[in-house]
Scaffold this motif. Structure first.
Motif, PDB file in Angstrom:
ATOM      1  N   ALA A  33       0.874  -1.175   0.000  1.00 35.97           N
ATOM      2  CA  ALA A  33       0.000   0.000   0.000  1.00 35.97           C
ATOM      3  C   ALA A  33       0.908   1.221   0.000  1.00 35.97           C
ATOM      4  N   VAL A  34       0.546   2.222  -0.790  1.00 35.00           N
ATOM      5  CA  VAL A  34       1.345   3.436  -0.931  1.00 35.00           C
ATOM      6  C   VAL A  34       0.438   4.643  -0.726  1.00 35.00           C
ATOM      7  N   PHE A  35       0.930   5.638   0.019  1.00 36.62           N
ATOM      8  CA  PHE A  35       0.199   6.901   0.133  1.00 36.62           C
ATOM      9  C   PHE A  35       1.197   8.042   0.245  1.00 36.62           C
TER      10      PHE A  35
ATOM     11  N   GLY B 114      -3.656  -3.412   5.297  1.00 37.54           N
ATOM     12  CA  GLY B 114      -5.062  -3.330   5.696  1.00 37.54           C
ATOM     13  C   GLY B 114      -5.377  -2.057   6.453  1.00 37.54           C
ATOM     14  N   GLU B 115      -4.485  -1.669   7.362  1.00 37.61           N
ATOM     15  CA  GLU B 115      -4.669  -0.448   8.156  1.00 37.61           C
ATOM     16  C   GLU B 115      -4.687   0.791   7.248  1.00 37.61           C
ATOM     17  N   VAL B 116      -3.738   0.855   6.324  1.00 41.47           N
ATOM     18  CA  VAL B 116      -3.620   2.009   5.432  1.00 41.47           C
ATOM     19  C   VAL B 116      -4.818   2.096   4.492  1.00 41.47           C
ATOM     20  N   LEU B 117      -5.187   0.984   3.883  1.00 45.97           N
ATOM     21  CA  LEU B 117      -6.312   1.008   2.947  1.00 45.97           C
ATOM     22  C   LEU B 117      -7.637   1.242   3.663  1.00 45.97           C
TER      23      LEU B 117
ATOM     24  N   VAL C  33      -1.524  11.197  10.885  1.00 44.57           N
ATOM     25  CA  VAL C  33      -0.829   9.912  10.844  1.00 44.57           C
ATOM     26  C   VAL C  33       0.577  10.056  11.414  1.00 44.57           C
ATOM     27  N   ALA C  34       1.014   9.013  12.114  1.00 44.87           N
ATOM     28  CA  ALA C  34       2.396   8.902  12.577  1.00 44.87           C
ATOM     29  C   ALA C  34       3.014   7.725  11.836  1.00 44.87           C
TER      30      ALA C  34
ATOM     31  N   CYS D 190       0.264   4.780  12.361  1.00 46.67           N
ATOM     32  CA  CYS D 190      -0.805   4.971  13.342  1.00 46.67           C
ATOM     33  C   CYS D 190      -1.664   6.154  12.904  1.00 46.67           C
ATOM     34  N   PHE D 191      -2.944   5.890  12.646  1.00 48.81           N
ATOM     35  CA  PHE D 191      -3.871   6.945  12.231  1.00 48.81           C
ATOM     36  C   PHE D 191      -4.644   7.464  13.424  1.00 48.81           C
TER      37      PHE D 191
END
Length: 113
Positions: free
Chosen positions: A26-28, A60-63, A72-73, A104-105
């Protein structure tokens, strides 16, 4: 040389699932300066860094939670890539990315010193 980073900011661009030769990730885009930067940092300061998450839990967390604007951290390794094309020297055009170990969001605080 490995550069370990702990950074806080906001999600600047929505996350995407990407298929690679080595599996999924996953990329952001992460903005460490979501508020107006101090005058001394405005000129020439980059306001975006690609974050790459390879761990299935992190993907999974990012998506699931990586909405644009979300605080976000990010903890991980800073990777620098030379951008191709004509340039004065290798330091003129560098692309930065963070290979995330943890994300961590939500309500985040500044990283510990």
């Amino acid at each position: 040389m490995s550069i370990h980073v702990e950074a806080t900011g906001r999600v600047a661009d929505a996350p995407s699932a990407v298929s690679t030769d080595h599996g999924m990730l996953a990329v952001f885009v992460f903005d460490p300066y979501p508020e107006p930067a101090p005058e001394s940092m405005r000129e020439g300061a980059a306001h975006g860094c690609e974050v790459r998450c390879r761990d299935e839990r992190l993907i999974g967390e990012v998506l699931g939670h990586g909405e644009v604007g979300a605080p976000v951290a990010v903890t991980g390794e800073l990777i620098l890539f030379v951008v191709s094309g004509p340039m004065e020297d290798e330091l003129c055009a560098v692309r930065a990315a963070i290979e995330a170990e943890d994300v961590c969001f939500g309500s985040v605080t500044e990283p510990s010193p």
